[in-house]
Design a protein around this motif. Structure first.
Motif, PDB file in Angstrom:
ATOM      1  N   THR A  28      55.221  35.390  12.102  1.00  0.00           N
ATOM      2  CA  THR A  28      55.699  36.658  11.551  1.00  0.00           C
ATOM      3  C   THR A  28      54.791  37.115  10.410  1.00  0.00           C
ATOM      4  O   THR A  28      54.104  36.304   9.776  1.00  0.00           O
ATOM      5  CB  THR A  28      57.141  36.547  11.024  1.00  0.00           C
ATOM      6  OG1 THR A  28      57.158  35.659   9.898  1.00  0.00           O
ATOM      7  CG2 THR A  28      58.084  36.050  12.103  1.00  0.00           C
ATOM      8  N   LEU A  29      54.802  38.405  10.162  1.00  0.00           N
ATOM      9  CA  LEU A  29      54.030  38.967   9.059  1.00  0.00           C
ATOM     10  C   LEU A  29      54.418  38.294   7.746  1.00  0.00           C
ATOM     11  O   LEU A  29      53.558  37.937   6.937  1.00  0.00           O
ATOM     12  CB  LEU A  29      54.271  40.478   8.979  1.00  0.00           C
ATOM     13  CG  LEU A  29      53.656  41.232   7.800  1.00  0.00           C
ATOM     14  CD1 LEU A  29      52.145  41.091   7.787  1.00  0.00           C
ATOM     15  CD2 LEU A  29      54.062  42.711   7.847  1.00  0.00           C
TER      16      LEU A  29
ATOM     17  N   LYS B 287      60.279  37.070  -1.153  1.00  0.00           N
ATOM     18  CA  LYS B 287      60.897  38.169  -0.405  1.00  0.00           C
ATOM     19  C   LYS B 287      61.101  39.402  -1.277  1.00  0.00           C
ATOM     20  O   LYS B 287      60.944  40.535  -0.814  1.00  0.00           O
ATOM     21  CB  LYS B 287      62.235  37.713   0.190  1.00  0.00           C
ATOM     22  CG  LYS B 287      62.084  36.811   1.407  1.00  0.00           C
ATOM     23  CD  LYS B 287      63.408  36.595   2.101  1.00  0.00           C
ATOM     24  CE  LYS B 287      63.225  35.873   3.428  1.00  0.00           C
ATOM     25  NZ  LYS B 287      64.506  35.719   4.160  1.00  0.00           N
ATOM     26  N   LYS B 288      61.434  39.170  -2.541  1.00  0.00           N
ATOM     27  CA  LYS B 288      61.636  40.287  -3.459  1.00  0.00           C
ATOM     28  C   LYS B 288      60.335  41.063  -3.667  1.00  0.00           C
ATOM     29  O   LYS B 288      60.313  42.300  -3.612  1.00  0.00           O
ATOM     30  CB  LYS B 288      62.156  39.748  -4.794  1.00  0.00           C
ATOM     31  CG  LYS B 288      62.569  40.820  -5.781  1.00  0.00           C
ATOM     32  CD  LYS B 288      63.156  40.176  -7.036  1.00  0.00           C
ATOM     33  CE  LYS B 288      63.553  41.241  -8.047  1.00  0.00           C
ATOM     34  NZ  LYS B 288      64.103  40.615  -9.288  1.00  0.00           N
ATOM     35  N   GLU B 289      59.231  40.352  -3.892  1.00  0.00           N
ATOM     36  CA  GLU B 289      57.946  41.015  -4.090  1.00  0.00           C
ATOM     37  C   GLU B 289      57.460  41.671  -2.797  1.00  0.00           C
ATOM     38  O   GLU B 289      56.903  42.770  -2.821  1.00  0.00           O
ATOM     39  CB  GLU B 289      56.895  40.019  -4.589  1.00  0.00           C
ATOM     40  CG  GLU B 289      55.557  40.695  -4.903  1.00  0.00           C
ATOM     41  CD  GLU B 289      54.525  39.758  -5.477  1.00  0.00           C
ATOM     42  OE1 GLU B 289      53.388  40.214  -5.710  1.00  0.00           O
ATOM     43  OE2 GLU B 289      54.829  38.568  -5.686  1.00  0.00           O
ATOM     44  N   LEU B 290      57.695  40.996  -1.665  1.00  0.00           N
ATOM     45  CA  LEU B 290      57.275  41.551  -0.378  1.00  0.00           C
ATOM     46  C   LEU B 290      57.996  42.862  -0.100  1.00  0.00           C
ATOM     47  O   LEU B 290      57.373  43.852   0.320  1.00  0.00           O
ATOM     48  CB  LEU B 290      57.554  40.544   0.738  1.00  0.00           C
ATOM     49  CG  LEU B 290      57.096  40.962   2.148  1.00  0.00           C
ATOM     50  CD1 LEU B 290      55.575  41.019   2.217  1.00  0.00           C
ATOM     51  CD2 LEU B 290      57.643  40.002   3.204  1.00  0.00           C
TER      52      LEU B 290
ATOM     53  N   PRO C 163      61.050  47.715   6.647  1.00  0.00           N
ATOM     54  CA  PRO C 163      61.231  46.304   6.261  1.00  0.00           C
ATOM     55  C   PRO C 163      61.373  45.361   7.443  1.00  0.00           C
ATOM     56  O   PRO C 163      61.114  44.161   7.308  1.00  0.00           O
ATOM     57  CB  PRO C 163      62.509  46.331   5.408  1.00  0.00           C
ATOM     58  CG  PRO C 163      63.177  47.635   5.703  1.00  0.00           C
ATOM     59  CD  PRO C 163      62.083  48.584   6.063  1.00  0.00           C
ATOM     60  N   SER C 164      61.755  45.876   8.618  1.00  0.00           N
ATOM     61  CA  SER C 164      61.909  45.017   9.795  1.00  0.00           C
ATOM     62  C   SER C 164      60.573  44.428  10.248  1.00  0.00           C
ATOM     63  O   SER C 164      60.526  43.404  10.938  1.00  0.00           O
ATOM     64  CB  SER C 164      62.542  45.798  10.947  1.00  0.00           C
ATOM     65  OG  SER C 164      61.669  46.808  11.439  1.00  0.00           O
ATOM     66  N   TYR C 165      59.458  45.079   9.858  1.00  0.00           N
ATOM     67  CA  TYR C 165      58.144  44.589  10.253  1.00  0.00           C
ATOM     68  C   TYR C 165      57.839  43.215   9.645  1.00  0.00           C
ATOM     69  O   TYR C 165      57.020  42.476  10.169  1.00  0.00           O
ATOM     70  CB  TYR C 165      57.052  45.586   9.851  1.00  0.00           C
ATOM     71  CG  TYR C 165      56.867  46.705  10.838  1.00  0.00           C
ATOM     72  CD1 TYR C 165      55.778  46.731  11.705  1.00  0.00           C
ATOM     73  CD2 TYR C 165      57.783  47.746  10.920  1.00  0.00           C
ATOM     74  CE1 TYR C 165      55.609  47.763  12.622  1.00  0.00           C
ATOM     75  CE2 TYR C 165      57.631  48.782  11.822  1.00  0.00           C
ATOM     76  CZ  TYR C 165      56.549  48.780  12.674  1.00  0.00           C
ATOM     77  OH  TYR C 165      56.389  49.803  13.582  1.00  0.00           O
ATOM     78  N   ALA C 166      58.502  42.870   8.562  1.00  0.00           N
ATOM     79  CA  ALA C 166      58.271  41.564   7.925  1.00  0.00           C
ATOM     80  C   ALA C 166      58.633  40.416   8.862  1.00  0.00           C
ATOM     81  O   ALA C 166      58.034  39.337   8.802  1.00  0.00           O
ATOM     82  CB  ALA C 166      59.074  41.461   6.631  1.00  0.00           C
TER      83      ALA C 166
ATOM     84  N   LYS D  70      48.347  49.253   7.436  1.00  0.00           N
ATOM     85  CA  LYS D  70      49.273  49.076   6.319  1.00  0.00           C
ATOM     86  C   LYS D  70      49.564  47.590   6.091  1.00  0.00           C
ATOM     87  O   LYS D  70      49.668  47.139   4.947  1.00  0.00           O
ATOM     88  CB  LYS D  70      50.580  49.818   6.580  1.00  0.00           C
ATOM     89  CG  LYS D  70      50.484  51.326   6.473  1.00  0.00           C
ATOM     90  CD  LYS D  70      51.848  51.956   6.725  1.00  0.00           C
ATOM     91  CE  LYS D  70      51.799  53.467   6.722  1.00  0.00           C
ATOM     92  NZ  LYS D  70      53.123  54.073   6.970  1.00  0.00           N
ATOM     93  N   ALA D  71      49.675  46.838   7.193  1.00  0.00           N
ATOM     94  CA  ALA D  71      49.946  45.400   7.077  1.00  0.00           C
ATOM     95  C   ALA D  71      48.797  44.689   6.366  1.00  0.00           C
ATOM     96  O   ALA D  71      49.019  43.737   5.600  1.00  0.00           O
ATOM     97  CB  ALA D  71      50.171  44.791   8.460  1.00  0.00           C
ATOM     98  N   GLU D  72      47.585  45.156   6.589  1.00  0.00           N
ATOM     99  CA  GLU D  72      46.442  44.534   5.911  1.00  0.00           C
ATOM    100  C   GLU D  72      46.418  44.894   4.424  1.00  0.00           C
ATOM    101  O   GLU D  72      46.088  44.056   3.586  1.00  0.00           O
ATOM    102  CB  GLU D  72      45.142  44.950   6.590  1.00  0.00           C
ATOM    103  CG  GLU D  72      44.990  44.356   7.980  1.00  0.00           C
ATOM    104  CD  GLU D  72      43.563  43.990   8.313  1.00  0.00           C
ATOM    105  OE1 GLU D  72      43.330  42.836   8.717  1.00  0.00           O
ATOM    106  OE2 GLU D  72      42.697  44.852   8.169  1.00  0.00           O
ATOM    107  N   ILE D  73      46.762  46.140   4.106  1.00  0.00           N
ATOM    108  CA  ILE D  73      46.832  46.519   2.697  1.00  0.00           C
ATOM    109  C   ILE D  73      47.984  45.777   2.012  1.00  0.00           C
ATOM    110  O   ILE D  73      47.894  45.409   0.840  1.00  0.00           O
ATOM    111  CB  ILE D  73      46.986  48.042   2.543  1.00  0.00           C
ATOM    112  CG1 ILE D  73      45.776  48.761   3.143  1.00  0.00           C
ATOM    113  CG2 ILE D  73      47.129  48.420   1.077  1.00  0.00           C
ATOM    114  CD1 ILE D  73      44.445  48.377   2.538  1.00  0.00           C
TER     115      ILE D  73
END
Length: 251
Positions: free
Chosen positions: A101-102, A124-127, A138-141, A156-159
């Motif tokens: 997962t991401l 998780k809070k910072e993510l 947020p589901s992408y996490a 966006k995932a890379e940034i």
């Protein structure tokens, strides 16, 4: 006084399985801490090869020259060791990684870089906070890394990884390529946030100038046929945007 971060000396690079195909022919480049550098050039000039070689990509073979990062010779180091030292690359075409997962990918990368365990709640809070900044669902996490992501979501995932890992040098390879206006704006906001909160250095590889509009550029380099043929300030970006690469190719 400027403090040197990256120094590339007379770098010559070929394709690992075809040593006769030399791509870079003696590249010299110096990036100081906190600086933003732009690397531009026509297709096939060797821009992505340079970025990948700096990160220890095994597809390429260094035939000559040296690479120093914070004074350490990293010429022969592997990608994982270079990453731990504080270098990061955002790829032109991010790969899909099924089964990871991401969220888990980023957490593992941070722990490998720092050598310290991160409390799950704090992570998780910072993510979540960083994903909100990038307008990411947020589901992408909890989705496998880049699997089924659109082109914009991959970038966006890379940034997101950039902002979470906080490297001292980030290489952005065509990060704005193929993105619509809204996605470019979001990615640009992420890059601005990196500069503001981390104060890291950037090497931005691009054909476009859209991602550069809100950044202060310290140095521009023009790469043609594996050699840097021109260097200067942001005015080179404006010149290329208006007139193209013809005069640099003819040099």
């Amino acid at each position: 006084m400027a403090e040197e971060l990256l120094k590339v000396q007379d770098l010559k690079v070929s394709v690992a399985d075809d040593e006769a195909k030399e791509i870079l022919h003696g590249v010299n480049l110096t990036v100081n801490k906190g600086e933003t550098h732009v690397l531009m050039g026509p297709n096939g000039a060797g821009k992505s090869t340079l970025g990948s070689t700096l990160m220890g990509d095994p597809r390429y073979k260094i035939d000559g020259g040296k690479i120093f990062f914070e004074g350490q010779d990293i010429t022969d180091l592997t990608t994982d060791k270079i990453s731990k030292l504080g270098m990061f690359i955002s790829f032109q075409n991010p790969v899909e990684v099924p089964g990871i997962t991401l969220s888990n990918f980023i957490r593992t990368a941070i722990e490998n870089k720092t050598g310290q365990h991160i409390r799950l709640w704090d992570f998780k809070k910072e993510l979540q906070k960083t994903m909100e900044l990038l307008n990411m669902d947020p589901s992408y996490a909890d989705r496998d890394l880049n699997v089924g992501f659109s082109g914009g979501e991959k970038k966006k995932a890379e940034i997101l990884q950039l902002l979470m890992l906080k490297p001292s040098l980030a290489i952005l390879d065509e990060t704005d390529s193929g993105l619509d206006v809204d996605a470019v704006r979001t990615v640009s906001q992420g890059v601005e946030e990196y500069k503001k909160t981390v104060g890291g250095a950037l090497i931005i590889i691009t054909h476009s100038t859209r991602i550069l509009e809100s950044l202060t550029i310290d140095r521009t380099h023009v790469l043609v046929s594996g050699q840097i043929v021109a260097e200067g300030d942001a005015s080179i970006v404006d010149d290329i945007n208006e007139n193209g690469f013809e005069k640099y190719i003819n040099q």
